[in-house]
Design a protein around this motif. Structure first.
Motif, mmCIF file in Angstrom:
data_model
loop_
_atom_site.group_PDB
_atom_site.id
_atom_site.type_symbol
_atom_site.label_atom_id
_atom_site.label_comp_id
_atom_site.label_asym_id
_atom_site.label_seq_id
_atom_site.Cartn_x
_atom_site.Cartn_y
_atom_site.Cartn_z
ATOM 1 N N ALA A 142 13.532 5.896 -2.581
ATOM 2 C CA ALA A 142 12.302 6.438 -3.154
ATOM 3 C C ALA A 142 11.093 6.032 -2.320
ATOM 4 O O ALA A 142 10.201 6.847 -2.043
ATOM 5 C CB ALA A 142 12.140 5.955 -4.592
ATOM 6 N N LEU A 143 11.052 4.768 -1.904
ATOM 7 C CA LEU A 143 9.947 4.301 -1.071
ATOM 8 C C LEU A 143 9.979 4.967 0.294
ATOM 9 O O LEU A 143 8.936 5.351 0.840
ATOM 10 C CB LEU A 143 10.013 2.780 -0.926
ATOM 11 N N GLU A 146 11.056 7.927 1.062
ATOM 12 C CA GLU A 146 10.535 9.289 0.926
ATOM 13 C C GLU A 146 9.008 9.284 0.955
ATOM 14 O O GLU A 146 8.378 10.104 1.642
ATOM 15 C CB GLU A 146 11.009 9.906 -0.388
ATOM 16 N N ALA A 147 8.409 8.367 0.205
ATOM 17 C CA ALA A 147 6.949 8.310 0.137
ATOM 18 C C ALA A 147 6.343 7.876 1.468
ATOM 19 O O ALA A 147 5.299 8.394 1.882
ATOM 20 C CB ALA A 147 6.526 7.348 -0.978
ATOM 21 N N LEU A 148 6.982 6.931 2.154
ATOM 22 C CA LEU A 148 6.482 6.510 3.462
ATOM 23 C C LEU A 148 6.514 7.675 4.445
ATOM 24 O O LEU A 148 5.558 7.896 5.206
ATOM 25 C CB LEU A 148 7.326 5.350 3.997
ATOM 26 N N ARG A 149 7.599 8.413 4.443
ATOM 27 C CA ARG A 149 7.692 9.564 5.347
ATOM 28 C C ARG A 149 6.663 10.631 4.982
ATOM 29 O O ARG A 149 6.042 11.235 5.867
ATOM 30 C CB ARG A 149 9.101 10.141 5.322
ATOM 31 N N ASP A 150 6.454 10.857 3.697
ATOM 32 C CA ASP A 150 5.443 11.838 3.274
ATOM 33 C C ASP A 150 4.059 11.455 3.766
ATOM 34 O O ASP A 150 3.213 12.329 3.987
ATOM 35 C CB ASP A 150 5.428 11.938 1.744
ATOM 36 N N GLN A 151 3.826 10.140 3.941
ATOM 37 C CA GLN A 151 2.511 9.682 4.390
ATOM 38 C C GLN A 151 2.455 9.441 5.897
ATOM 39 O O GLN A 151 1.527 8.813 6.397
ATOM 40 C CB GLN A 151 2.125 8.419 3.620
ATOM 41 N N GLY A 152 3.464 9.951 6.617
ATOM 42 C CA GLY A 152 3.398 9.972 8.069
ATOM 43 C C GLY A 152 4.122 8.870 8.797
ATOM 44 O O GLY A 152 4.059 8.803 10.036
ATOM 45 N N ALA A 153 4.805 7.983 8.087
ATOM 46 C CA ALA A 153 5.521 6.891 8.748
ATOM 47 C C ALA A 153 6.943 7.305 9.109
ATOM 48 O O ALA A 153 7.506 8.225 8.510
ATOM 49 C CB ALA A 153 5.558 5.665 7.850
ATOM 50 N N VAL A 175 2.893 2.361 -3.531
ATOM 51 C CA VAL A 175 3.465 1.272 -2.730
ATOM 52 C C VAL A 175 3.402 1.626 -1.251
ATOM 53 O O VAL A 175 3.026 0.797 -0.406
ATOM 54 C CB VAL A 175 4.904 0.974 -3.161
ATOM 55 N N ALA A 176 3.769 2.857 -0.914
ATOM 56 C CA ALA A 176 3.722 3.291 0.487
ATOM 57 C C ALA A 176 2.300 3.205 1.029
ATOM 58 O O ALA A 176 2.074 2.744 2.164
ATOM 59 C CB ALA A 176 4.255 4.713 0.608
ATOM 60 N N LYS A 177 1.341 3.628 0.236
ATOM 61 C CA LYS A 177 -0.059 3.590 0.678
ATOM 62 C C LYS A 177 -0.510 2.159 0.938
ATOM 63 O O LYS A 177 -1.190 1.875 1.940
ATOM 64 C CB LYS A 177 -0.948 4.242 -0.382
#
Length: 347
Positions: free
Chosen positions: A28-29, A31-38, A338-340
């Protein structure tokens, strides 16, 4: 992906003994990290074939480690150019964490226990009482990401929560899942006891992991009741299965938060000591019925079936559980938060 994108390495394991929850919440984390460009890569010393396949299908790099030697992880991080590290493990001790810390600009510890020094810049614990745990001592100076706003929910769960759903009275399925590996071995005895007692038209959806050592037995048990039991192995449709359920029977763990996000009335079977705080909280807030399932497997299965049947027969009780869950207000944006927070430290 940008050549300047931060690369975050996630260190977690999965096995029949350790379960699959650490990898799933890290997914889950990721996915969010990738969505934010990492960029994201996983590093594991243990992983089930089914989860390794899932990471590949999701497009995440996966690197196998020979063991828990800090030097091996640090060498991998140097070769990959990883600047961030996420650690999610009950088994990697304080010495290991201190040894790998200098190799990364930012370290995020996913933690439930607060029982060791974490050597981290950020600490995640979504339990309601997490802010009162001694993180100031075991992770001095770390930013604490505490409480339900930081629950890590996979995209499939968030999408299901945002979509239309049947009224509770119209749902005809009971969802049964004791985690990807079911270390307590409850799936088979519960299926054998529960399935024959279901009313005509009621379906039992059983979810099992492909690497569950008892999968052959689970398949045989479900096959005995093919008219009312559906077995889902390594399901990628958990959100849809949860949203369609009028009752979920599950062990504690990450699944509890997913069910809560979807407002599914649930019966939580406590099968491990580390599940007690979350189960007690869910019971106190009226989010779920809770039953003790540690100890004798046969007695636990009998108790689970009796309580599940009683709840299924009592629509008003299940409706009250669903109402209290909805009042809890889980918004499904925890992984994004969390990703942010992690990427802000890396920017």
């Amino acid at each position: 992906m940008s050549r300047n994108a931060a690369l975050v390495l996630i260190r977690a394991d999965a096995s029949p003994a350790k379960g699959t929850g650490h990898i799933m919440r890290c997914l889950a984390l990721a996915e969010a990290l990738r969505d934010q460009g990492a960029e994201v890569a996983f590093a594991t010393a243990e992983i089930t074939p089914s989860l390794a396949g899932r990471l590949a299908d999701e497009g995440f790099a996966h690197h196998s480690l020979a063991g828990d030697d800090p030097a091996e992880l640090l060498d991998l991080a140097r070769r990959l150019g990883a600047s961030g590290l996420v650690v999610d493990s009950y088994w990697l001790d304080a010495d290991w964490r201190a040894a790998v810390r200098p190799g990364f600009r930012v370290v995020l510890a996913l933690d439930d226990l607060a029982d060791r020094a974490l050597s981290a810049d950020l600490v995640w614990n979504p339990a309601p009482g997490a802010a009162g745990l001694p993180y100031g001592t075991i992770a001095p100076g770390a930013e604490l990401l505490a409480g339900e706003p930081y629950l890590l929910l996979r995209r499939e769960i968030r999408l299901a929560a945002a979509g239309p759903c049947l009224a509770l009275a119209e749902r005809v399925s009971i969802l049964l899942t004791f985690g990807g590996s079911d270390p307590a071995g409850l799936t088979v005895p519960v299926v054998k006891r529960l399935a024959p007692l279901l009313s005509v038209g009621v379906r039992l959806d059983v979810v099992a992991g492909g690497s569950n050592p008892a999968l052959e037995c689970i398949t045989a048990a479900c096959g005995r009741f093919a008219d009312r039991v559906r077995l889902h192995v390594d399901s990628r449709e958990m959100g849809a299965l949860m949203a369609a359920a009028g009752l979920a029977v599950t062990a504690g763990g990450g699944t509890v938060a997913e069910l809560a996000a979807l407002g599914v009335p649930s019966l939580l079977a406590v099968v491990a000591d580390n599940q007690v705080p979350a189960a007690d909280d869910a019971r106190a807030r009226g989010w779920a019925a809770v039953i003790e399932a540690r100890g004798d497997r046969v007695a636990a299965a009998d108790a689970i079936v009796a309580k599940a049947l009683a709840l299924w027969a009592n629509l008003s009780a299940r409706s009250e559980l669903a109402r209290r869950i909805a009042a809890g207000g889980i918004d499904g944006q925890g992984a994004e938060r969390v990703a942010k927070a992690l990427l802000k430290r890396l920017s």
